[in-house]
Enzyme design. Structure first.
Site, PDB file in Angstrom:
ATOM      1  N   ASP A 152     -24.968 -62.590 -88.389  1.00 47.21           N
ATOM      2  CA  ASP A 152     -24.101 -62.002 -88.141  1.00 47.21           C
ATOM      3  C   ASP A 152     -25.026 -61.219 -86.616  1.00 47.21           C
ATOM      4  O   ASP A 152     -25.630 -60.891 -87.168  1.00 47.21           O
ATOM      5  CB  ASP A 152     -22.969 -60.527 -88.083  1.00 47.21           C
ATOM      6  CG  ASP A 152     -21.664 -61.581 -89.082  1.00 47.21           C
ATOM      7  OD1 ASP A 152     -22.388 -62.768 -89.538  1.00 47.21           O
ATOM      8  OD2 ASP A 152     -20.862 -60.437 -89.204  1.00 47.21           O
ATOM      9  N   LYS A 215     -17.337 -59.904 -82.827  1.00 43.99           N
ATOM     10  CA  LYS A 215     -16.810 -59.032 -83.012  1.00 43.99           C
ATOM     11  C   LYS A 215     -17.657 -57.543 -82.686  1.00 43.99           C
ATOM     12  O   LYS A 215     -18.059 -57.455 -82.056  1.00 43.99           O
ATOM     13  CB  LYS A 215     -18.170 -59.200 -84.408  1.00 43.99           C
ATOM     14  CG  LYS A 215     -18.081 -58.165 -85.473  1.00 43.99           C
ATOM     15  CD  LYS A 215     -19.443 -58.505 -86.962  1.00 43.99           C
ATOM     16  CE  LYS A 215     -19.905 -57.356 -87.264  1.00 43.99           C
ATOM     17  NZ  LYS A 215     -20.418 -57.691 -88.229  1.00 43.99           N
ATOM     18  N   LYS A 251     -13.481 -60.719 -85.655  1.00 46.98           N
ATOM     19  CA  LYS A 251     -14.058 -60.178 -86.278  1.00 46.98           C
ATOM     20  C   LYS A 251     -14.179 -58.471 -86.532  1.00 46.98           C
ATOM     21  O   LYS A 251     -15.088 -58.107 -85.479  1.00 46.98           O
ATOM     22  CB  LYS A 251     -15.167 -60.316 -87.277  1.00 46.98           C
ATOM     23  CG  LYS A 251     -15.623 -59.491 -88.410  1.00 46.98           C
ATOM     24  CD  LYS A 251     -16.683 -60.374 -89.161  1.00 46.98           C
ATOM     25  CE  LYS A 251     -17.421 -58.940 -89.990  1.00 46.98           C
ATOM     26  NZ  LYS A 251     -18.935 -59.468 -90.543  1.00 46.98           N
TER      27      LYS A 251
END
Length: 315
Positions: A152, A215, A251
């Protein structure tokens, strides 16, 4: 790394061509976006569907601990929870992943070995992203070398907001290469991007640069995932697949704490991107406290009793 279509090769040839492409995307109708997100959030979910949605949401959670006080013991305890969210009920699904800092990735990998639960690791000088590219790439390689399945990363919001889109694009490409076989989630920190138009541009920038997921947030700022910004990103991945044939995950992270909230997000997924995204390979929740509420609601549906917070562990 995905091969860019001719259209995107041309768009990424220079800062000016990339700016022209991103600013040529349709503008966002903020009022319409927020109204649609609010409308979808009012959908009524019946008991059987609710039970299915709760289990689906549990299976989509990236159980997360990203604190300076993280210890190997805490990571092992969360790994146990990821594997057996409800120790009293073996039918409860496992979570999708455990998300930790790079220095805790090896501990998480050892605790989850052979389970199928992924290890995700934040990298690239999370959460601010204020570091040189060489540091960001070293951070990424450390996590991958420790066995992380997913990375991430955070984008350089300062560069993005200054209009240096090619710099952001090239950093994402470089991190994607450093990540190797690990899937890459690109974090925009939507609360710092100021406008919906910027969120749309960041979504397309991340996708053409090779993100496997886009995300919303780090969970470390005041405004994190919202129904509206997630809806906008779901529209982006839907439109990107229609245009390229490539599917990208989404996400939302930060601020999603209740089962009611999680179910609203699942409705957004179903009604916007479609059923193909209703799977933890393509949709995740970045959360920690959310899991406890899902477990309590799950027990209430199965027993008719609401057990209260003592039923779940304090993370």
């Amino acid at each position: 790394m995905p091969t860019l279509t001719h259209e995107f090769v041309d768009a990424t040839a220079s800062d000016s061509t990339l700016r022209r492409f991103l600013h040529g995307l349709p503008g966002v109708d903020a009022v319409g976006l927020e109204a649609r997100a609010a409308s979808l959030g009012t959908r009524s979910i019946k008991t059987t569907a609710k039970a299915y949605a709760i289990d689906l949401a549990i299976s989509m959670i990236d159980l997360t601990t990203l604190e300076g006080a993280d210890t190997p013991g805490k990571v092992r305890a969360l790994a146990a929870k990821a594997l057996r969210p409800d120790p009293t009920d073996r039918t409860a699904p496992t979570t999708a992943a455990l998300c930790v800092y790079p220095d805790m990735a090896a501990t998480a990998v050892a605790a989850l070995a052979g389970s199928g639960v992924k290890v995700a690791s934040v990298a690239t000088a999370f959460p601010a992203g204020r570091a040189s590219l060489s540091v960001k790439l070293a951070d990424t390689r450390d996590a991958v070398d420790a066995g992380a399945d997913e990375i991430d990363m955070v984008i350089d919001r300062g560069a993005f907001l200054a209009g240096h889109y090619l710099k952001v694009y090239e950093e994402i490409r470089a991190v994607k290469e450093a990540a190797g076989a690990a899937r890459l989630k690109v974090i925009f920190e939507t609360g710092e991007l100021s406008t919906y138009d910027n969120i749309r541009r960041a979504s397309w920038l991340g996708m053409i640069a090779g993100a496997d997921f886009i995300k919303t947030s780090t969970g470390k700022v005041g405004v994190n995932a919202t129904p509206a910004n997630t809806l906008l990103m779901l529209e982006a991945v839907r439109d990107f697949r229609e245009r390229t044939g490539v599917q990208i995950g989404v996400k939302p992270a930060g601020g999603i704490r209740t089962s009611k909230d999680a179910i609203k997000f699942l409705v957004l997924v179903n009604e916007t991107a479609g059923e193909d995204w209703l799977d933890n390979h393509w949709f995740r929740f970045g959360a920690s406290s959310l899991l406890n509420d899902l477990l309590m609601q799950r027990q209430k549906l199965s027993t008719g009793r609401y057990s209260g917070p003592d039923y779940v562990t304090v993370d």
